[in-house]
Design an enzyme around this catalytic site. Sequence first.
Site, PDB file in Angstrom:
ATOM      1  N   LYS A  91     -29.901  36.994 -45.571  1.00 22.94           N
ATOM      2  CA  LYS A  91     -30.104  36.427 -46.949  1.00 22.94           C
ATOM      3  C   LYS A  91     -29.190  35.860 -47.774  1.00 22.94           C
ATOM      4  O   LYS A  91     -29.179  34.803 -48.205  1.00 22.94           O
ATOM      5  CB  LYS A  91     -30.599  37.721 -47.706  1.00 22.94           C
ATOM      6  CG  LYS A  91     -31.286  37.197 -49.047  1.00 22.94           C
ATOM      7  CD  LYS A  91     -32.590  36.522 -48.912  1.00 22.94           C
ATOM      8  CE  LYS A  91     -33.343  36.294 -50.140  1.00 22.94           C
ATOM      9  NZ  LYS A  91     -34.151  35.187 -49.933  1.00 22.94           N
TER      10      LYS A  91
ATOM     11  N   ASN B 240     -17.912  44.895 -46.504  1.00 20.80           N
ATOM     12  CA  ASN B 240     -18.639  43.616 -46.541  1.00 20.80           C
ATOM     13  C   ASN B 240     -18.047  42.418 -46.512  1.00 20.80           C
ATOM     14  O   ASN B 240     -17.164  42.525 -47.664  1.00 20.80           O
ATOM     15  CB  ASN B 240     -19.963  43.585 -47.155  1.00 20.80           C
ATOM     16  CG  ASN B 240     -20.586  42.091 -47.388  1.00 20.80           C
ATOM     17  OD1 ASN B 240     -20.663  41.449 -46.492  1.00 20.80           O
ATOM     18  ND2 ASN B 240     -21.011  41.930 -48.850  1.00 20.80           N
ATOM     19  N   GLY B 241     -17.651  41.356 -45.861  1.00 17.58           N
ATOM     20  CA  GLY B 241     -16.777  40.411 -46.044  1.00 17.58           C
ATOM     21  C   GLY B 241     -16.156  40.112 -44.471  1.00 17.58           C
ATOM     22  O   GLY B 241     -16.597  40.390 -43.487  1.00 17.58           O
TER      23      GLY B 241
ATOM     24  N   LYS C 137     -38.254  25.820 -43.731  1.00 19.33           N
ATOM     25  CA  LYS C 137     -38.927  27.290 -43.605  1.00 19.33           C
ATOM     26  C   LYS C 137     -39.576  27.466 -42.049  1.00 19.33           C
ATOM     27  O   LYS C 137     -39.545  28.722 -41.552  1.00 19.33           O
ATOM     28  CB  LYS C 137     -40.318  27.087 -44.518  1.00 19.33           C
ATOM     29  CG  LYS C 137     -39.974  27.378 -46.129  1.00 19.33           C
ATOM     30  CD  LYS C 137     -39.571  28.681 -46.453  1.00 19.33           C
ATOM     31  CE  LYS C 137     -38.090  28.852 -46.097  1.00 19.33           C
ATOM     32  NZ  LYS C 137     -37.191  28.494 -47.261  1.00 19.33           N
TER      33      LYS C 137
ATOM     34  N   GLU D  10     -37.853  21.094 -47.074  1.00 25.04           N
ATOM     35  CA  GLU D  10     -38.036  22.416 -47.197  1.00 25.04           C
ATOM     36  C   GLU D  10     -38.967  22.992 -46.282  1.00 25.04           C
ATOM     37  O   GLU D  10     -38.765  24.037 -45.590  1.00 25.04           O
ATOM     38  CB  GLU D  10     -38.192  22.791 -48.701  1.00 25.04           C
ATOM     39  CG  GLU D  10     -38.365  24.232 -48.973  1.00 25.04           C
ATOM     40  CD  GLU D  10     -37.419  25.093 -48.765  1.00 25.04           C
ATOM     41  OE1 GLU D  10     -36.232  24.666 -48.436  1.00 25.04           O
ATOM     42  OE2 GLU D  10     -37.724  26.340 -48.977  1.00 25.04           O
TER      43      GLU D  10
ATOM     44  N   CYS E 247     -22.893  41.752 -44.541  1.00 22.62           N
ATOM     45  CA  CYS E 247     -23.409  43.005 -44.104  1.00 22.62           C
ATOM     46  C   CYS E 247     -23.955  43.495 -45.747  1.00 22.62           C
ATOM     47  O   CYS E 247     -23.833  43.094 -46.615  1.00 22.62           O
ATOM     48  CB  CYS E 247     -22.204  44.049 -43.733  1.00 22.62           C
ATOM     49  SG  CYS E 247     -21.671  43.138 -42.471  1.00 22.62           S
TER      50      CYS E 247
ATOM     51  N   GLU F 120     -36.605  28.429 -39.575  1.00 16.60           N
ATOM     52  CA  GLU F 120     -36.209  29.597 -40.011  1.00 16.60           C
ATOM     53  C   GLU F 120     -36.980  30.766 -39.587  1.00 16.60           C
ATOM     54  O   GLU F 120     -36.484  31.934 -38.728  1.00 16.60           O
ATOM     55  CB  GLU F 120     -36.066  30.063 -41.553  1.00 16.60           C
ATOM     56  CG  GLU F 120     -34.664  29.448 -42.276  1.00 16.60           C
ATOM     57  CD  GLU F 120     -34.814  29.834 -43.513  1.00 16.60           C
ATOM     58  OE1 GLU F 120     -35.877  29.362 -44.209  1.00 16.60           O
ATOM     59  OE2 GLU F 120     -34.086  30.500 -44.089  1.00 16.60           O
TER      60      GLU F 120
ATOM     61  N   ARG G  28     -29.486  41.684 -45.317  1.00 18.47           N
ATOM     62  CA  ARG G  28     -28.204  41.332 -45.365  1.00 18.47           C
ATOM     63  C   ARG G  28     -27.735  41.105 -43.676  1.00 18.47           C
ATOM     64  O   ARG G  28     -26.465  40.720 -43.413  1.00 18.47           O
ATOM     65  CB  ARG G  28     -27.239  41.811 -46.189  1.00 18.47           C
ATOM     66  CG  ARG G  28     -27.745  41.851 -47.610  1.00 18.47           C
ATOM     67  CD  ARG G  28     -26.725  42.506 -48.556  1.00 18.47           C
ATOM     68  NE  ARG G  28     -25.571  42.085 -48.606  1.00 18.47           N
ATOM     69  CZ  ARG G  28     -25.061  41.160 -49.356  1.00 18.47           C
ATOM     70  NH1 ARG G  28     -25.903  40.667 -50.342  1.00 18.47           N
ATOM     71  NH2 ARG G  28     -23.735  40.455 -49.242  1.00 18.47           N
TER      72      ARG G  28
ATOM     73  N   TRP H 183     -24.119  42.712 -40.173  1.00 22.47           N
ATOM     74  CA  TRP H 183     -24.412  41.299 -39.415  1.00 22.47           C
ATOM     75  C   TRP H 183     -23.180  40.883 -38.889  1.00 22.47           C
ATOM     76  O   TRP H 183     -22.164  40.819 -39.482  1.00 22.47           O
ATOM     77  CB  TRP H 183     -24.707  40.362 -40.515  1.00 22.47           C
ATOM     78  CG  TRP H 183     -25.157  39.231 -40.034  1.00 22.47           C
ATOM     79  CD1 TRP H 183     -26.319  38.834 -39.561  1.00 22.47           C
ATOM     80  CD2 TRP H 183     -24.461  37.660 -40.045  1.00 22.47           C
ATOM     81  NE1 TRP H 183     -26.357  37.227 -39.292  1.00 22.47           N
ATOM     82  CE2 TRP H 183     -25.071  36.690 -39.326  1.00 22.47           C
ATOM     83  CE3 TRP H 183     -23.104  37.597 -40.217  1.00 22.47           C
ATOM     84  CZ2 TRP H 183     -24.569  35.429 -39.026  1.00 22.47           C
ATOM     85  CZ3 TRP H 183     -22.695  36.315 -40.006  1.00 22.47           C
ATOM     86  CH2 TRP H 183     -23.312  35.240 -39.590  1.00 22.47           C
TER      87      TRP H 183
ATOM     88  N   HIS I   6     -37.708   3.394 -37.669  1.00 23.65           N
ATOM     89  CA  HIS I   6     -36.218   3.040 -37.326  1.00 23.65           C
ATOM     90  C   HIS I   6     -35.669   3.913 -36.299  1.00 23.65           C
ATOM     91  O   HIS I   6     -34.605   4.039 -36.020  1.00 23.65           O
ATOM     92  CB  HIS I   6     -35.406   3.090 -38.516  1.00 23.65           C
ATOM     93  CG  HIS I   6     -35.519   2.383 -39.691  1.00 23.65           C
ATOM     94  ND1 HIS I   6     -35.669   0.913 -39.333  1.00 23.65           N
ATOM     95  CD2 HIS I   6     -36.430   2.222 -40.864  1.00 23.65           C
ATOM     96  CE1 HIS I   6     -36.037  -0.103 -40.245  1.00 23.65           C
ATOM     97  NE2 HIS I   6     -36.839   0.956 -41.541  1.00 23.65           N
TER      98      HIS I   6
HETATM   99  O1  M6R Z   1     -28.534  32.473 -52.073  1.00 23.05           O
HETATM  100  P1  M6R Z   1     -28.546  30.942 -52.265  1.00 23.05           P
HETATM  101  O2  M6R Z   1     -29.604  30.576 -52.881  1.00 23.05           O
HETATM  102  O3  M6R Z   1     -27.133  30.578 -52.437  1.00 23.05           O
HETATM  103  O4  M6R Z   1     -28.655  30.908 -50.742  1.00 23.05           O
HETATM  104  C1  M6R Z   1     -28.686  29.469 -49.890  1.00 23.05           C
HETATM  105  C2  M6R Z   1     -29.081  29.483 -48.791  1.00 23.05           C
HETATM  106  O5  M6R Z   1     -28.435  30.282 -47.742  1.00 23.05           O
HETATM  107  C3  M6R Z   1     -30.647  29.806 -48.681  1.00 23.05           C
HETATM  108  O6  M6R Z   1     -31.359  29.099 -49.152  1.00 23.05           O
HETATM  109  C4  M6R Z   1     -31.223  29.824 -47.244  1.00 23.05           C
HETATM  110  O7  M6R Z   1     -31.343  28.248 -46.737  1.00 23.05           O
HETATM  111  C5  M6R Z   1     -32.598  30.438 -47.028  1.00 23.05           C
HETATM  112  N1  M6R Z   1     -32.349  31.325 -45.821  1.00 23.05           N
HETATM  113  C6  M6R Z   1     -33.438  29.410 -46.977  1.00 23.05           C
HETATM  114  O8  M6R Z   1     -34.813  30.145 -46.800  1.00 23.05           O
END
Ligand code: M6R
Length: 604
Positions: free
Chosen positions: A599, A100-101, A483, A479, A2, A486, A27, A74, A502
């Site tokens: 995030k 937060n936590g 993207k 990657e 959060c 997500e 967040r 969150w 395979h």
């Molecule tokens: O803050 P961090 O780089 O440690 O975060 C790692 C992942 O949570 C972060 O890269 C996540 O996969 C992103 N949403 C990717 O776009």
Amino acid sequence: MCGIVGYIGTKKAVPVLIKGLLSLEYRGYDSAGICVLNNDILNVVKSKGRVKNLESNPELPNLTGSIGIAHTRWATHGIPSNENSHPHLDNSKEFAVVHNGIIENYTELRKMLEKEGYTFISQTDTEVIPNLISYYYKTEKDILKAVSLAIKDLKGSYAIEVISPLLPDSIIVARKDSPLVIGVGKGENYVASDIPAVLNYTTKFYFLEDNEIAKIDKDKISFYNNSLQPIQKEIKDIEWDAASSEKGVFADYMLKEIFEQPQVVMETIGSRLKPNEKCYFEDIDIDLKDINKIFVVACGTAMHAGLATKYTFEHFCKIPVEVDMASEFRYRNPLIDEHTLCIFISQSGETADTIAALKLAKNAGSKTLAVVNVIGSSITRIADYTIYTHAGPEIAVASTKAYTCQVVLLNILAIYFAESLGYSSKELENFKTEILELPSKMKIILDDTKLIEDFAKEVYTQPDLYFIGRNTDYAVSMEGSLKLKEISYIHSEAYAAGELKHGPIALIEDGVTVIGVATNPNLVEKTMSNLEEVITRGANVMVITNQDIPNMKINCNIRIPKCSSMLSPVLSVIPLQLFAYYIAKDKNLDVDKPRNLAKSVTVE
Ligand code: M6R
């Protein structure tokens, strides 16, 4: 995961808190709430959903005080609803808390408090905190003491802010394993989960460490350890400017961050790399001759940056490199010792799995080095060595500029290691020049995005997409696939091109889209023949390449500038980021705040 923000001063608290929440919405955005202390009363307003719902809540103008705390949620414990939204109050309405936590032992604490006569209105873990503070306050009659006793009972992670009419000129904050920064103003002070949330007001920050408590008044901040002994902390000046955390002329943060990449990569290279000079990293004094293995550990996109750069370390430093997900590494008893260097990559520096993996590596006696974007974040305070990417604040949930900066910085680190080990070669020198040329090559790609935009329009309704590549092209395919998942919610997979036959090729039929990345001169023919195999089965193909490729039935051919295949992820990822972005836009989705994601993943 959060976001929390707090203000104490002479201004009206609400506008500052709303601005902070809007910036922290990445967040979590299941609900938001504010509590302002005015005339000895804690006034709370909450709204389900996004911060804009809170902003337009007709009750909000009633909150007129200059001390307040706020939260964007969150959801973990309990559905998104008004009752489960923060701030939470204790039964006597004397303590308001945002958190937060995750409090792991909240069931046990709740039972204990229920026995003492406390009642609960939410399903959250957080609601135990104000009640626990109230419970201790009854005997201690001192809020700081009550907070310190309450947090001693908490198992799990927390960053909390507490306000109370019993201490009307202060905000009490504490943290363990969740981020919290204190921004210092003149006659006013700020608290937030991250720097950009209050960067409009100050660039001077204190970073609270685990198990520390602070009492924040408008013109004084006092710090304590968990036994309430006063401690001194150093203030840090942060170079980021407020404009870097605004959207500017761009429709979305993600697009802005994609277009910022040439600039931030240039800043990340900084003065570390100069032609015909040795690379330089202040303060790294690892005896590399003593290292026989490198582990690169991270999550999500940051882990992909590790996969994309392992080849450089192996090629130039001749040290074997293993890349692992932090969530796996932390539970698999990795074979590491004092001869292992563990590199941890993280944009936020707050990812729970990465922190746990880092602690494990430290306990095993390994050398630990962190590659982090957020200054002063938790990981930087645990690792033996930290080097910073200079991506600036990354706001969009989908990571873009942090990735390219991580790939560049890790490549420079690999050169530094190679030179420290005594290796030198013409190839190494050329490699340095190529790194310096990356920003201008990135700009060339960004100058013309039409083909990618058009291809996205053609395929955005498809249910599945596949990415293939070899070597670093495979790493970048992973990657690209992440993207797309997500932000567009399209199912996609990335495969090493050689693996297609395979099994996965069984999925290819008429009209299925396959994206091929082919930038390695030694492997381009192989990848192209894999693409030929999918074309034969009716696939619709987009290729991202900087090589001469055979004449084939390719639906979209994206040419990128030539560069070493060890650096090509920095360039080839850009069309993939844009592809995911345009598809999400075509689907009318919120690219900056995709569903179910946050995030920083500060919980396990
Ligand atoms: O803050 P961090 O780089 O440690 O975060 C790692 C992942 O949570 C972060 O890269 C996540 O996969 C992103 N949403 C990717 O776009």
